[in-house]
Enzyme design. Structure first.
Site, PDB file in Angstrom:
ATOM      1  N   LEU A  30       0.806  -1.221   0.000  1.00 42.99           N
ATOM      2  CA  LEU A  30       0.000   0.000   0.000  1.00 42.99           C
ATOM      3  C   LEU A  30       0.841   1.274   0.000  1.00 42.99           C
ATOM      4  CD1 LEU A  30      -2.706  -1.131   2.563  1.00 42.99           C
ATOM      5  CD2 LEU A  30      -2.715  -1.357   0.070  1.00 42.99           C
ATOM      6  N   GLU A  32       0.145   5.932  -0.483  1.00 44.28           N
ATOM      7  CA  GLU A  32      -0.817   7.009  -0.182  1.00 44.28           C
ATOM      8  C   GLU A  32      -2.059   6.970  -1.082  1.00 44.28           C
ATOM      9  OE1 GLU A  32      -1.605   9.588   1.934  1.00 44.28           O
ATOM     10  OE2 GLU A  32      -0.239   8.460   3.202  1.00 44.28           O
ATOM     11  N   HIS A  34      -3.716   4.263  -2.152  1.00 45.06           N
ATOM     12  CA  HIS A  34      -4.656   3.347  -1.487  1.00 45.06           C
ATOM     13  C   HIS A  34      -5.217   3.985  -0.216  1.00 45.06           C
ATOM     14  CE1 HIS A  34      -1.679   0.384  -3.391  1.00 45.06           C
ATOM     15  NE2 HIS A  34      -2.817   0.022  -3.945  1.00 45.06           N
ATOM     16  N   GLN A  58      -6.008 -11.688 -13.087  1.00 44.18           N
ATOM     17  CA  GLN A  58      -5.882 -10.463 -13.882  1.00 44.18           C
ATOM     18  C   GLN A  58      -4.475 -10.252 -14.434  1.00 44.18           C
ATOM     19  OE1 GLN A  58      -7.146  -8.020 -10.428  1.00 44.18           O
ATOM     20  NE2 GLN A  58      -5.627  -6.540 -11.125  1.00 44.18           N
ATOM     21  N   LYS A 147      -6.608   6.645 -11.134  1.00 44.99           N
ATOM     22  CA  LYS A 147      -5.385   6.195 -11.800  1.00 44.99           C
ATOM     23  C   LYS A 147      -5.673   5.039 -12.741  1.00 44.99           C
ATOM     24  CE  LYS A 147      -1.620   3.675 -11.440  1.00 44.99           C
ATOM     25  NZ  LYS A 147      -1.307   2.465 -10.729  1.00 44.99           N
ATOM     26  N   MET A 182       1.398   7.526  -7.982  1.00 46.45           N
ATOM     27  CA  MET A 182       1.840   6.476  -7.052  1.00 46.45           C
ATOM     28  C   MET A 182       1.330   5.128  -7.537  1.00 46.45           C
ATOM     29  SD  MET A 182       1.674   7.959  -3.266  1.00 46.45           S
ATOM     30  CE  MET A 182       2.561   9.457  -2.853  1.00 46.45           C
ATOM     31  N   SER A 183       2.178   4.122  -7.404  1.00 43.28           N
ATOM     32  CA  SER A 183       1.838   2.766  -7.824  1.00 43.28           C
ATOM     33  C   SER A 183       2.719   1.790  -7.062  1.00 43.28           C
ATOM     34  CB  SER A 183       2.104   2.610  -9.328  1.00 43.28           C
ATOM     35  OG  SER A 183       2.095   1.245  -9.687  1.00 43.28           O
TER      36      SER A 183
END
Ligand code: AMP
Length: 279
Positions: A30, A32, A34, A58, A147, A182-183
């Protein structure tokens, strides 16, 4: 905070809950982005449930399922910090897809576009796991990040088509100080790649600014984005799309708002996605 690792226990816990319930679905590791969803859910609901599940369905065969970053203890402490009540973190994929599993949700049109075209089967996996998690948690509201713009469109459509009785809430993309979205996958980047990847949001923002100043040609905006991206050769553009924000059909001529400008680039080991809306 109550941590649940089996579907049976999740269903039992859900049966005993009263009041409005907000759910945040994640694959963990996680950040920011999330946590912004979890905070919004906390502010708007009596009960907040977060889920952590790296969904094998997925990921394509050549994608990063095995390498996907995981840190459950850290995730749990971050979720506790924002006041989440229940975390559903299935102990294994077999908890979600037991032996003999065979029911899948396929949307007929939206997954043929953009990320769906680049990642065959991706939205089948997403729609199926999201539907299952909706059934397990039965939320009043479900929180998703802008996102993943196409995911938001797919989930909204599925909720409407299958009569899920819940509100889909889409929250703004949270960015690093340099603009990089962010990712969890940003962890694949070296510090140099991370700073150069800022060109992605610079390019998207330039298109947004040009649109704000009256430019309506999709071709001109696409060229502007590609020219800016070309200033950082380590950022390898996979596609840049300017599409109708609802149908995701590519816009070839003049833009009639709202339009989704989305793109994918490979930077080192990471495949990064980002988007802005023209409205
Ligand atoms: P993921 O763990 O990548 O599957 O993401 C879980 C949820 O968090 C999805 O609804 C994402 O769209 C959302 N999310 C991921 N990154 C961001 C971000 N930078 N800003 C806002 N939401 C995000």
């Amino acid at each position: 905070m109550h941590v649940i690792i089996t579907t049976a226990a999740m269903q039992a816990a859900r049966r005993s809950l009263n009041g409005t319930t907000g759910v945040v679905l994640t694959m963990g590791y996680l950040h920011e982005g999330h946590l912004s969803l979890a905070r919004r859910a906390r502010a708007e609901n009596d009960i907040v449930i977060a889920t952590i599940f790296v969904n094998p369905a997925q990921f394509g065969p050549r994608e990063d399922l095995a390498a996907y970053p995981r840190d459950l203890p850290r995730d749990l402490s971050l979720l506790e910090g924002v006041g989440v009540d229940i975390v559903f973190a299935p102990e294994s994929p077999a908890e979600i897809y037991p032996d003999g599993y065979q029911t899948w949700i396929d949307l007929s049109d939206l997954p043929t576009k953009l990320e769906g075209a680049a990642r065959p089967g991706h939205y089948r996996g997403v729609a199926t796991v999201v539907a299952k998690l909706f059934n397990l948690t039965r939320p009043t509201r479900a929180y998703f990040g802008q996102k993943d713009a196409q995911q938001c469109v797919v989930i909204r459509r599925m909720v409407q088509d299958l009569n899920f009785d819940l509100d889909v809430v889409v929250c703004p993309t949270v960015r690093e100080a340099n603009g990089l979205a962010m990712s969890s996958r940003n962890t694949y980047l070296t510090p140099d790649e991370r700073s150069r990847a800022a060109v992605i949001y610079r390019a998207l923002s330039a298109a947004q600014a040009a649109y704000g100043q009256g430019e309506r040609s999709a071709a001109v905006l696409r060229r502007l984005i590609l020219d800016i991206l070309a200033t950082e050769p380590i950022v390898q553009t996979e596609y840049v799309s300017i599409a109708d924000a609802n149908t995701l059909d590519e816009i070839e001529a003049a833009i009639a708002a709202p339009a989704l400008v989305s793109m994918v680039a490979r930077v080192g080991k990471a495949r990064l996605i980002d988007n802005v809306i023209l409205a």
